[in-house]
Design an enzyme around this catalytic site. Structure first.
Site, PDB file in Angstrom:
ATOM      1  CG  ASP A  75     -55.707   9.189 -36.772  1.00 49.30           C
ATOM      2  OD1 ASP A  75     -54.962   8.350 -36.131  1.00 49.30           O
ATOM      3  OD2 ASP A  75     -56.976   8.995 -37.064  1.00 49.30           O
ATOM      4  CD  GLU A 140     -57.984   4.295 -33.143  1.00 50.85           C
ATOM      5  OE1 GLU A 140     -58.712   3.298 -32.977  1.00 50.85           O
ATOM      6  OE2 GLU A 140     -58.100   5.404 -33.017  1.00 50.85           O
ATOM      7  CD  GLU A 141     -59.438   8.826 -32.700  1.00 53.94           C
ATOM      8  OE1 GLU A 141     -60.552   8.053 -32.568  1.00 53.94           O
ATOM      9  OE2 GLU A 141     -58.653   9.074 -31.542  1.00 53.94           O
TER      10      GLU A 141
HETATM   11 ZN   LIG Z   1     -57.004   6.310 -29.998  1.00 50.51          ZN
END
Ligand SMILES: [Zn+2]
Length: 385
Positions: A75, A140-141
């Site tokens: 992502d 993750e973001e």
């Molecule tokens: Zn990263």
């Protein structure tokens, strides 16, 4: 078996506008590539009420131990105003030796480098003693709720063993080879509410102003000397990030004042030990000021440190051999998914140069990408020697 070119694959991955939590088909695309290399793959989708579902991928080649795992995320953060970019962020192009596009740096190119490295390794080593695996998340973001954290729980349940994990986040501040991350500070956010008594500004004796109370508490928080840092860690630091008094009148003493702070703490503390310490201050203050308080905490991760071992030094040597720089072992920067993975495996982080991450015209040097692929290839070569 076919060798995969890292630059080609990086471009292909960037073409998917996989802004968290949207997958845009990128997981399936990578899954297909890995299947061709012989990996057994599984796309794991997690859901949570109120959030969009997120796709994650776990792939493994081989069934023997040791299992060397590479972790990362597909992502990306939103591009912002596309007009500010010199190229379309999802139509990667090369300018002056740099590949430009969203995710070029954080961290689609690093994943491309690893997959390319695996293909070269397999080309030379049809059989090897152990397994290679990839743990790729799509969260993750974003909230990081339906991502690596849950994949780790899933793997634990399946009794899947990982022997070492290399996380490919961009770890180098300026040049490739500068920095390996062997740990991270913990992160604790607190939202403090002070409840006083509303009243007329001309009659303060009949009110209890929460704004003066919160200012004095915040000063106390800011003055805490948590520690002086350690050999491996920066000192623990507290930053006040929000102060909010929602008051529409200038002649009214407000009832409520709020503030938010974040603490980045090293491994001399746990989130619990810090909470205890702060709660004491809040309680004392509440007594003195005759006000009430409410505190909400959110822990994004505890501090952790992976003691450098044989594999750490092997990786450090390979980076030095290829980049001519001896990488520092550091614990600086924000949190990373290694905070979840470390619960099932030791690991460290090494990836690209993070200078342009999350920025307009995010870019990766084509030369760095080539060198990172060589580093990853040599790490596999040495790990399974
Ligand atoms: Zn990263």
């Amino acid at each position: 078996m076919q060798k995969i070119n890292e630059l080609q694959l990086a471009k292909e991955l960037i073409r998917f506008p996989s802004v968290t939590p949207v997958d845009a088909g990128v997981m399936k695309f990578l899954e297909k590539k890995l299947k061709k290399l012989g990996f057994k793959t599984k796309i794991i989708e997690f859901r949570e009420k109120g959030l969009k579902p997120v796709k994650n991928l776990y792939a493994r080649l081989g069934s023997k131990n040791p299992n060397f795992c590479y972790a990362g995320h597909l992502d990306v953060v939103p591009p912002g105003n596309i007009k500010d970019w010199t190229v379309n962020p999802f139509k990667p192009s090369i300018k002056k030796g740099h590949l430009i596009g969203r995710g070029a740096n954080d961290m689609k190119s690093a994943i491309a480098a690893f997959v390319s490295a695996v293909s070269i390794f397999l080309f030379k080593n049809k059989k090897f003693n152990g397994s290679i695996s990839l743990l790729i998340t799509g969260d993750e973001e974003g909230d990081a709720i339906n991502g690596t954290k849950k994949v780790v729980e899933y793997l634990k349940k399946k009794k899947e063993r990982i022997s070492f994990c290399l996380v490919g986040e961009p770890t180098n501040p300026n040049v490739l080879g500068e920095m390996i991350k062997i740990g991270r500070r913990g992160s604790l956010t607190g939202k403090l509410t002070i409840i006083g008594m509303q009243g007329h500004v001309a009659y303060p004796q009949r009110a209890n102003n929460p704004s003066s109370i919160i200012v004095s508490i915040l000063k106390k928080l800011k003055d805490i000397k948590f520690d002086k840092g350690t050999k491996d860690f920066q000192p623990t630091n507290l930053e006040i990030t929000k102060i909010n008094i929602n008051n529409t009148a200038d002649n009214v003493i407000p009832r409520i004042a709020e503030a938010t702070f974040n603490i980045r703490f090293n491994n001399k503390h746990s989130s619990n030990s810090i909470k205890k310490r702060l709660n004491k201050i809040f309680k004392q203050n509440s007594k003195i000021s005759k006000s009430k308080f409410k505190i909400e905490y959110r822990v994004s991760g505890e501090a952790f440190l992976t003691k450098p071992d044989k594999t750490t030094f092997m990786i450090q040597n390979i980076i030095k051999k290829i980049t001519k720089i001896k990488p520092k072992m550091s614990t600086t920067g924000g949190t990373s998914d290694l905070r979840f993975i470390r619960k099932i495996s030791p690991g460290l982080e090494f990836g690209l140069v993070g200078k342009t991450m999350h920025k307009v015209d995010e870019a990766v040097s084509v030369k760095d990408l080539k060198n990172l692929t060589r580093i990853y290839r040599d790490i596999l070569q040495n790990y399974f020697k």
